[in-house]
Scaffold this motif. Structure first.
Motif, PDB file in Angstrom:
ATOM      1  N   SER A   7       0.810  -1.209   0.000  1.00 34.96           N
ATOM      2  CA  SER A   7       0.000   0.000   0.000  1.00 34.96           C
ATOM      3  C   SER A   7       0.849   1.267   0.000  1.00 34.96           C
ATOM      4  O   SER A   7       0.330   2.357  -0.107  1.00 34.96           O
ATOM      5  CB  SER A   7      -0.932  -0.009   1.223  1.00 34.96           C
ATOM      6  N   ASP A   9       3.508   3.798  -1.690  1.00 37.76           N
ATOM      7  CA  ASP A   9       3.897   4.111  -3.060  1.00 37.76           C
ATOM      8  C   ASP A   9       5.334   3.727  -3.376  1.00 37.76           C
ATOM      9  O   ASP A   9       5.666   3.444  -4.515  1.00 37.76           O
ATOM     10  CB  ASP A   9       3.691   5.606  -3.335  1.00 37.76           C
ATOM     11  N   ILE A  12       5.244   0.370  -4.994  1.00 43.13           N
ATOM     12  CA  ILE A  12       4.339   0.162  -6.118  1.00 43.13           C
ATOM     13  C   ILE A  12       5.154   0.185  -7.406  1.00 43.13           C
ATOM     14  O   ILE A  12       5.935   1.105  -7.651  1.00 43.13           O
ATOM     15  CB  ILE A  12       3.260   1.265  -6.166  1.00 43.13           C
ATOM     16  N   LYS A  89      -3.089  -1.272  -5.041  1.00 42.97           N
ATOM     17  CA  LYS A  89      -3.230   0.172  -4.854  1.00 42.97           C
ATOM     18  C   LYS A  89      -4.628   0.577  -5.308  1.00 42.97           C
ATOM     19  O   LYS A  89      -5.170   0.002  -6.250  1.00 42.97           O
ATOM     20  CB  LYS A  89      -2.179   0.937  -5.673  1.00 42.97           C
ATOM     21  N   VAL A  99      -6.581  -2.411  -0.428  1.00 43.90           N
ATOM     22  CA  VAL A  99      -5.355  -3.169  -0.723  1.00 43.90           C
ATOM     23  C   VAL A  99      -5.433  -4.544  -0.073  1.00 43.90           C
ATOM     24  O   VAL A  99      -5.830  -4.687   1.087  1.00 43.90           O
ATOM     25  CB  VAL A  99      -4.120  -2.384  -0.225  1.00 43.90           C
TER      26      VAL A  99
END
Length: 325
Positions: A7, A9, A12, A89, A99
């Motif tokens: 979750s 960034d 990600i 996300k 998530v």
């Protein structure tokens, strides 16, 4: 390989492994693998999915052949409509998912136009919240991936034909993806009075198992020459001209095979996660079951073989790619 997503960034991914094509043609000639395809920016109503399983559909190779160039002009593209995976996300306006949720769906809202450039044959993909549903807890990712496009297509055909309890139906192509779900919906959701379906000799027993009262071996009989007539013929294979000879007076023909036919109800699917949610109890109760081809699942590395097999029209039920790396 992209770092495991969470979750935050910082973990990600910005790129993904993906199959793509940059020209139209046969899968064996045009499909290529990219270990570093850029991921698009997530919109407020979208979720980023770690793809676990993908099912193939005839529309995948038909797009590849260039049959929809007028409405699907973009190249290069990553093919694939159906997905099952986990949410890594969520966009700012997403409320239904968080998530870690296990989801599935057909990520293209309109079946033959406005199709996403990043499809599902990818390590990660992006989809609008409204196109997805929570995966039924009793189904594997392989089973869930096989459902969305075919099931939603079967349902929309019945809805457009205004099919109802007590009516009879003949399904053309009963052992295929859409056909096998059309049979099960006719039996368990719509309570049809009689269900007939066509298939080749070796698939007639499957038809009986999923609810067909009158299996028709198309290698031996022309369905339109048989005495029985039906309230609805559901054409999943492209025999609409013959279908009109098998309906009762006032009966209807629905088809999913372009270009359709005068007087037939032709449509391209509008994908809705709400339809998957609506039919979820039928899967959880075991009344409606995913039908998987014996070759399923095939690994991500064998996509070309898998989609070439689907092109032969010999698949039973759905062909699924699993696991996605």
């Amino acid at each position: 390989m992209a770092e495991a997503a969470s979750s935050t960034d910082s973990t990600i991914p910005t790129h993904t492994k993906a199959w793509y094509y940059s020209e139209h043609g046969r899968p064996c000639d045009v499909l290529k693998f990219d270990p570093n395809w850029p991921l698009p920016q997530l919109k407020h109503d979208q979720v980023l999915i770690k793809v676990i399983a993908v099912s193939l559909n005839p529309v995948d190779y038909k797009r590849m052949h260039g049959e929809f160039k007028d409405t699907d002009p973009y190249l290069p593209i990553v093919p694939g409509f159906d997905v099952a995976g986990t949410v890594v996300k969520v966009g700012g306006e997403v409320r239904k998912f968080k998530v870690g949720d296990e989801v599935y769906g057909d990520i293209n809202e309109e079946g033959l136009s406005n199709i996403k450039i990043l499809g599902t044959l990818s390590e990660y993909t992006v989809a609008e919240e409204k196109l997805l549903a929570h995966k039924p807890s009793n189904l594997s990712f392989i089973e869930a991936a096989s459902i969305p496009l075919a099931l939603e297509t079967a349902l929309e055909g019945f809805e457009r034909a205004q099919f109802s309890a007590g009516k009879s139906v003949l399904v053309l192509g009963g052992a295929g993806g859409v056909g096998s779900y059309a049979i099960q919906l006719a039996k368990h959701v719509y309570k049809a009075s009689k269900i007939a379906a066509t298939a080749s000799t070796g698939k007639l027993e499957l038809l009986r198992e999923i609810g067909v009262d009158f299996p028709i071996d198309y290698t031996k009989y022309n369905f339109e020459d048989l005495p029985e007539k039906y309230d609805l013929v559901y054409d999943a294979v492209g025999q609409t001209d013959r279908a009109f000879k098998a309906i009762k007076e006032g009966g209807k023909v629905v088809t999913i095979v372009p270009p359709g036919y005068p007087q037939a109800i032709f449509f391209a699917l509008t994908s809705k996660g709400s339809n998957l949610e609506k039919l979820r109890p039928y899967f959880e109760s075991g009344q409606v079951k995913p039908i998987l081809d014996p070759k399923t699942p095939l690994p991500f590395s064998q996509l070309i073989e898998a989609i070439s097999y689907l092109e032969t029209s010999r698949a039973t039920g759905k062909v699924v790619i699993y696991p996605i790396p």
